[in-house]
Scaffold this active site. Sequence first.
Site, PDB file in Angstrom:
ATOM      1  N   GLU A 444       0.800  -1.241   0.000  1.00 49.22           N
ATOM      2  CA  GLU A 444       0.000   0.000   0.000  1.00 49.22           C
ATOM      3  C   GLU A 444       0.826   1.281   0.000  1.00 49.22           C
ATOM      4  O   GLU A 444       0.418   2.274   0.596  1.00 49.22           O
ATOM      5  CB  GLU A 444      -0.964  -0.003   1.194  1.00 49.22           C
ATOM      6  CG  GLU A 444      -1.984  -1.125   1.113  1.00 49.22           C
ATOM      7  CD  GLU A 444      -2.993  -1.158   2.249  1.00 49.22           C
ATOM      8  OE1 GLU A 444      -2.803  -0.441   3.231  1.00 49.22           O
ATOM      9  OE2 GLU A 444      -3.954  -1.929   2.143  1.00 49.22           O
TER      10      GLU A 444
HETATM   11  C1  BMA Z   1      -4.489  -3.236   5.386  1.00 47.11           C
HETATM   12  C2  BMA Z   1      -3.136  -3.754   5.812  1.00 47.11           C
HETATM   13  C3  BMA Z   1      -2.695  -3.257   7.123  1.00 47.11           C
HETATM   14  C4  BMA Z   1      -3.821  -3.049   8.098  1.00 47.11           C
HETATM   15  C5  BMA Z   1      -5.131  -3.555   7.601  1.00 47.11           C
HETATM   16  C6  BMA Z   1      -6.295  -3.277   8.508  1.00 47.11           C
HETATM   17  O1  BMA Z   1      -4.417  -2.116   4.609  1.00 47.11           O
HETATM   18  O2  BMA Z   1      -2.193  -3.585   4.815  1.00 47.11           O
HETATM   19  O3  BMA Z   1      -1.995  -2.057   6.938  1.00 47.11           O
HETATM   20  O4  BMA Z   1      -3.512  -3.612   9.309  1.00 47.11           O
HETATM   21  O5  BMA Z   1      -5.364  -2.973   6.381  1.00 47.11           O
HETATM   22  O6  BMA Z   1      -6.533  -1.917   8.640  1.00 47.11           O
END
Ligand code: BMA
Length: 842
Positions: A444
Amino acid sequence: MKSYSLFFIALTGLLLGSCSSRKPALIRQDLNTGWYVSASDTLATCPAEVPGFVHTDLMKAGIIPDPFYGDNEKKVQWIGEHDWIYYDTFNLAGDILNNSHIDLVFEGLDTRCDVYLNDTRVLAADNMFRQWRLDAANMLNPGSNTLRLMFYSPVEFIHHAADTASIPLPDPRAYLRKAPYHFGWDWGPELATSGIWKPVYLEAWESWRLDDVSYTVDSLDDDRAFISARVTLISDGKGKCRICIKDKGNGVQYAQEVISLEKGIQKIRFGFTIDNPRLWWPNGMGSPELYSLRCSVDDGLREDFRDDRIGLRTAELVTEKDEFGESFYFRINGLPVFIKGANYIPMDHFTTRVTEEEYRDLILDAHACHMNMLRVWGGGIYESDIFYDLCDEYGIMVWQDFMYACNMYPGNAGFLENARVEAEEQVIRLRNHPSVVIWCGNNEVDEGWHNWGWQQQLGYSPADSAAVWKAYTELFHDILPGLLDRLDPGRPYHPSSPRHGWGRDIAYTEGDSHYWGVWWGEAPFETYREKTGRFMSEYGFQGFPDIQTIEAFAGPEDKTLDSEVMAVHQKHPRGFELIDKYMERWFEVPESFEDYVYVSQILQAEGIRIALEAHRKAMPRCMGTLYWQLNDTWPVISWSGRDYFGRWKALQYFVEKAYRESILVFEEKGDSVLVYSVSDVYQPFSAILEIKLFDTDGKLYEESKRDIQVKPGSDLIWSGSRSGMVKMAGGEGKAILEATLDAAGDEYNAIHYFTVAKNISLREPGFRLQVAKDDKVIRILISSEKPARYVHLSYPGEDVWFDRNYFDLLPGDTIEISAFTKGNIQFDIQKPEVRSLWETGH
Ligand code: BMA
């Protein structure tokens, strides 16, 4: 004369002999014992475990309480703000000093630290993901030697780096190559560790050493596999040696070469073939066959070897333009495979505590849930060798992120060089594992840059934006793919997961998607059906862990939703609020804490079931699903299905069911109720489809059976009139529809309700149980007089795992459950606690 005759004997032996044993070329002395650690500004000292972390040492010594308990996390923040000194005194073993090379090797230091050997600074380490090797031969004493490591506060470092940076980055942890989650995450504590987190040893050698062996499958068909072996040797001078590759299983010698040694680093490449290859298959497609190879190097006087297990398989990521946009799927040994898996985070905040058995239990659970892939997420660590070994063994493919997540990173030469060396070392370490099928640059980061408003929040000028984006492209579009081309050609690389942010339409037509409209965006669970992209690499919903897990961190007075302790174990800013909001849509929100925990689990399981089924039903447009998240780093309320202690939430049982090879999926469209079969079997097969309509009193209204052909992929196999069925059974809140697929005794059933759980008028189930023990397994037969939802069995206070749980029971069904416990069974097996939704007031 002496050296001449020795050389002559050696050469004759080398040329005539087969691969035989000589003197070992390498002697290793472990330096993991006898360590102490103290804070740099106090005299308090305690024994240190190596590999280990300061936190766990202080806890063992009784200096700090368990940071996972209560709100202790807050009380131990000072540890991350301190500098720490590790020291050890050691004597050299045997005649190790007689070697011309003695390398001091640190497999991992967390993180910024100066290393002093006999009071001379020999190393300044600054990356926990790198190995450090230095020549210590001239610095060691025949008698006693000392090692002193000065670790600098990671918290102070990142804040200082952020304060002095010319362009601010989203989060200060960007400046340190340390596991991002150590500074806290939305499922994890903020416990900034320091420590020697991997083994330390001396490696003594003479003349040459075997540095690395790698294998690549160049081509593969039914008859033959062509393999390239690349051997890296480091030598002091010229000479001759023989390299030999043998199958440790059947003794077959695949290759033997006599080569001329050159001074320096030397890379030797040669090919060999394996006839009638046994292929490595992912879980569900066949057996994950492995070949145990030994590569030995022998110069007539000395011998060294390395063992590897390789798998013969091809793995491709297919990204081609198609009618929907652009594909994103994996092809293994020529066959497209639907990916069923989860995102994996470290198994313990303090990773050095994880035992081999715990790794195995986790991989076995993934295997038992029919998973074929885990994504090692980029905010954690590159996992230990044992993790990848187990994935190789059980056919679990690994999507391997490089360790960068939700941040932008510096672009100075020092940082990029550090990042390059780190990546090279990790790629070299992991490239022989057949389980690793993809490298991914980060988690991300691309999405964050384009969608999360960082540039505005941080007040970037156009020149700032250009500089930060340039750093990004250099690392993820240039350095990483460049080194992979060199070191691991052929294994797919994907720069960032997801390819596009979930708010954009293109996220559903190409690339992989992280869909967080459910949860973050508060969209209803049903939205999963519309927001199905080409490969769903993240989406999730939180649930409380098992009550026993909660009791491991909370006292009786803390077991309320608004206690301080519960708040410490919920890291998402709106976590409780979101669980509540969704719960209100689906369920009566229970009064009691225990009931709330139970309902939160079934809420999570129901939500994710909708996603899993929607993603599978959308094949081949969608070709994979990895929910967020498999596991936890500590006891916490989170998106995991398997909690910190390995206990299964309701979600894990739902995953096991939804990931079976062939399943049935219900959907409502207009006034129709539709049943789809979704099958991962590559050929059609015959089965019997049975449909039954009940009401909540258990009365059966309609029953039909027919022979069907279950096709590969997704197929509509039944439809009925919604209003007709609802009318017949006395209303939306009363009708229950069951579909069962029977393929030669292998049964799968799916149950459809016509409204959300809170509107269903359940009756007292009237459970009937028969419990027996056979050896170490408890066998339970359970049935009920009236339909029962989310039936949950437990032996309160006992650690018992049930192979089925949180299931629905319909009249006439008897479910057989096996229950296991690790120790001896010393409790009354006749009295499992049985609960269902009815008991919570529904
Ligand atoms: C996603 C993951 C983590 C996070 C999760 C829950 O974006 O890549 O960064 O823990 O969401 O929010």
